[in-house]
Every structure is written in structure tokens, then in C-alpha cells.
Design an enzyme around this catalytic site. Structure first.
Site, PDB file in Angstrom:
ATOM      1  N   ASP A  30       0.454   1.593  -0.793  1.00  0.00           N
ATOM      2  CA  ASP A  30       0.015   0.537   0.131  1.00  0.00           C
ATOM      3  C   ASP A  30       0.103  -0.819  -0.577  1.00  0.00           C
ATOM      4  O   ASP A  30      -0.262  -0.957  -1.746  1.00  0.00           O
ATOM      5  CB  ASP A  30      -1.428   0.822   0.574  1.00  0.00           C
ATOM      6  CG  ASP A  30      -1.825  -0.001   1.791  1.00  0.00           C
ATOM      7  OD1 ASP A  30      -2.006   0.589   2.866  1.00  0.00           O
ATOM      8  OD2 ASP A  30      -1.969  -1.240   1.647  1.00  0.00           O
ATOM      9  N   GLY A  93      -8.818   0.351  13.819  1.00  0.00           N
ATOM     10  CA  GLY A  93      -8.420  -0.467  12.678  1.00  0.00           C
ATOM     11  C   GLY A  93      -6.941  -0.381  12.346  1.00  0.00           C
ATOM     12  O   GLY A  93      -6.535  -0.693  11.222  1.00  0.00           O
ATOM     13  N   HIS A 100       0.827   6.432  10.544  1.00  0.00           N
ATOM     14  CA  HIS A 100       0.785   6.611   9.095  1.00  0.00           C
ATOM     15  C   HIS A 100      -0.522   7.271   8.692  1.00  0.00           C
ATOM     16  O   HIS A 100      -1.557   7.053   9.312  1.00  0.00           O
ATOM     17  CB  HIS A 100       0.959   5.284   8.351  1.00  0.00           C
ATOM     18  CG  HIS A 100       0.072   4.168   8.840  1.00  0.00           C
ATOM     19  ND1 HIS A 100       0.326   3.465  10.006  1.00  0.00           N
ATOM     20  CD2 HIS A 100      -1.061   3.637   8.333  1.00  0.00           C
ATOM     21  CE1 HIS A 100      -0.612   2.542  10.190  1.00  0.00           C
ATOM     22  NE2 HIS A 100      -1.478   2.639   9.189  1.00  0.00           N
ATOM     23  N   HIS A 102      -3.146   7.366   5.674  1.00  0.00           N
ATOM     24  CA  HIS A 102      -3.594   6.758   4.415  1.00  0.00           C
ATOM     25  C   HIS A 102      -4.127   7.868   3.505  1.00  0.00           C
ATOM     26  O   HIS A 102      -4.893   8.718   3.966  1.00  0.00           O
ATOM     27  CB  HIS A 102      -4.781   5.816   4.643  1.00  0.00           C
ATOM     28  CG  HIS A 102      -4.476   4.556   5.369  1.00  0.00           C
ATOM     29  ND1 HIS A 102      -4.284   3.351   4.722  1.00  0.00           N
ATOM     30  CD2 HIS A 102      -4.371   4.284   6.692  1.00  0.00           C
ATOM     31  CE1 HIS A 102      -4.083   2.395   5.619  1.00  0.00           C
ATOM     32  NE2 HIS A 102      -4.133   2.935   6.825  1.00  0.00           N
TER      33      HIS A 102
HETATM   34  P1  DGP Z   1      -3.557   0.287   9.195  1.00  0.00           P
HETATM   35  O1  DGP Z   1      -4.610  -0.761   9.158  1.00  0.00           O
HETATM   36  O2  DGP Z   1      -4.123   1.695   9.259  1.00  0.00           O
HETATM   37  O3  DGP Z   1      -2.522   0.039  10.244  1.00  0.00           O
HETATM   38  O4  DGP Z   1      -2.851   0.212   7.787  1.00  0.00           O
HETATM   39  C1  DGP Z   1      -1.666  -0.452   7.539  1.00  0.00           C
HETATM   40  C2  DGP Z   1      -1.525  -0.507   6.053  1.00  0.00           C
HETATM   41  O5  DGP Z   1      -0.200  -0.865   5.772  1.00  0.00           O
HETATM   42  C3  DGP Z   1      -2.410  -1.534   5.360  1.00  0.00           C
HETATM   43  O6  DGP Z   1      -3.287  -0.858   4.473  1.00  0.00           O
HETATM   44  C4  DGP Z   1      -1.467  -2.428   4.603  1.00  0.00           C
HETATM   45  C5  DGP Z   1      -0.172  -1.647   4.619  1.00  0.00           C
HETATM   46  N1  DGP Z   1       1.015  -2.482   4.731  1.00  0.00           N
HETATM   47  C6  DGP Z   1       1.257  -3.428   5.671  1.00  0.00           C
HETATM   48  N2  DGP Z   1       2.458  -3.985   5.451  1.00  0.00           N
HETATM   49  C7  DGP Z   1       2.974  -3.361   4.366  1.00  0.00           C
HETATM   50  C8  DGP Z   1       4.206  -3.503   3.655  1.00  0.00           C
HETATM   51  O7  DGP Z   1       5.089  -4.311   3.972  1.00  0.00           O
HETATM   52  N3  DGP Z   1       4.386  -2.697   2.566  1.00  0.00           N
HETATM   53  C9  DGP Z   1       3.447  -1.764   2.186  1.00  0.00           C
HETATM   54  N4  DGP Z   1       3.721  -1.023   1.110  1.00  0.00           N
HETATM   55  N5  DGP Z   1       2.286  -1.610   2.840  1.00  0.00           N
HETATM   56  C10 DGP Z   1       2.063  -2.399   3.920  1.00  0.00           C
END
Ligand code: DGP
Length: 114
Positions: A30, A93, A100, A102
Site C-alpha cells: 500500500d 471507507g 481489494h 487489505h
Molecule cells: P480503500 O480505502 O479500502 O479503498 O483503500 C485503498 C488503498 O489503496 C489505500 O490504503 C491507499 C492505496 N492506494 C491508493 N492509490 C494507490 C497507488 O497508486 N499505489 C498503491 N500502492 N496504493 C494505493
């Protein structure tokens, strides 16, 4: 989906710290880690969120979860454990509209979440 950031990560169009990839899924760290270990497991196929899935997705979802657990163990989380979370839509959230999982670990995590 052309304007989806996770589709672009899956296709390699946007760089990420990938830890696993096969023909149907990708896992990467992340960008904004909330714990010492924080990675995401995504299907390469664009599925908006967990409420968009149906019976045909059952095996894929199972494999995503199995991979999240396997990778968490590979990253040293087997003894102390981890949390596996799927956020969905506004109240859940979810900020990226591509399904995805986490995986968070490496420190004690509070419950219930705020
Ligand atoms: P959610 O809030 O459950 O939709 O989590 C989305 C997650 O994705 C958040 O923890 C940050 C991560 N994220 C957003 N944009 C990017 C990106 O461009 N690269 C990576 N590696 N993670 C990202």
C-alpha cells in the site's frame, strides 16, 4: 477499466511495489501503509467492490484470500497474526473503486475500528 488506478497498477502502467502477480491477481504494498506490513491483493479483472460479486466469482475470491494469507506468512506475520479487510463503498471507507483485500500486520490493531 481505463481510468482505474488499480487496473493501471495491474497492467504495469503505474509503478507499484509488487510482491506477487499471476494471470488473475496482483499483490503490492500500500502506498500509504497503516501498519509495518500493509499490502493489497486485487483481481486483475475490474470488479468495483465486494457487493458486485456473484457466484461465478467464488473461486477467484477464495484464491485472493488464500494468496493474502500466504503472502502475510511469507512477510513474517504467521506468529503474531494479521488483519484482512475489504472496505466497501462510502460507509465502508472504500476510496479506490476496484475490489481489494487489505492485509495489515506488524503491530497490534485496535478493534472495533473507528
Ligand atoms: P480503500 O480505502 O479500502 O479503498 O483503500 C485503498 C488503498 O489503496 C489505500 O490504503 C491507499 C492505496 N492506494 C491508493 N492509490 C494507490 C497507488 O497508486 N499505489 C498503491 N500502492 N496504493 C494505493
Amino acid at each position: 477499466m481505463t481510468d482505474c488506478i488499480f487496473c493501471k497498477i495491474a497492467e504495469g502502467e503505474i509503478p507499484s511495489k509488487k510482491i506477487y502477480e499471476d494471470e488473475e491477481m496482483a499483490a503490492f504494498h500500500d502506498v500509504s501503509p497503516q501498519a509495518p506490513v500493509h499490502f493489497l491483493v486485487i483481481p486483475k479483472k475490474h470488479i468495483k467492490n465486494i457487493m458486485e460479486v456473484h457466484d461465478d466469482h467464488s473461486s477467484l475470491l477464495g484464491r485472493l484470500l488464500v494468496k493474502a494469507a500466504e503472502l502475510s506468512k511469507e512477510l513474517g506475520c504467521e506468529e503474531k497474526g494479521a488483519r484482512f479487510v475489504v472496505n466497501c463503498k462510502e460507509h465502508g471507507g472504500q476510496t479506490v473503486d476496484h475490489l481489494h483485500i487489505h492485509a495489515l500486520a506488524g503491530r497490534p490493531l485496535e478493534w472495533p475500528p473507528g
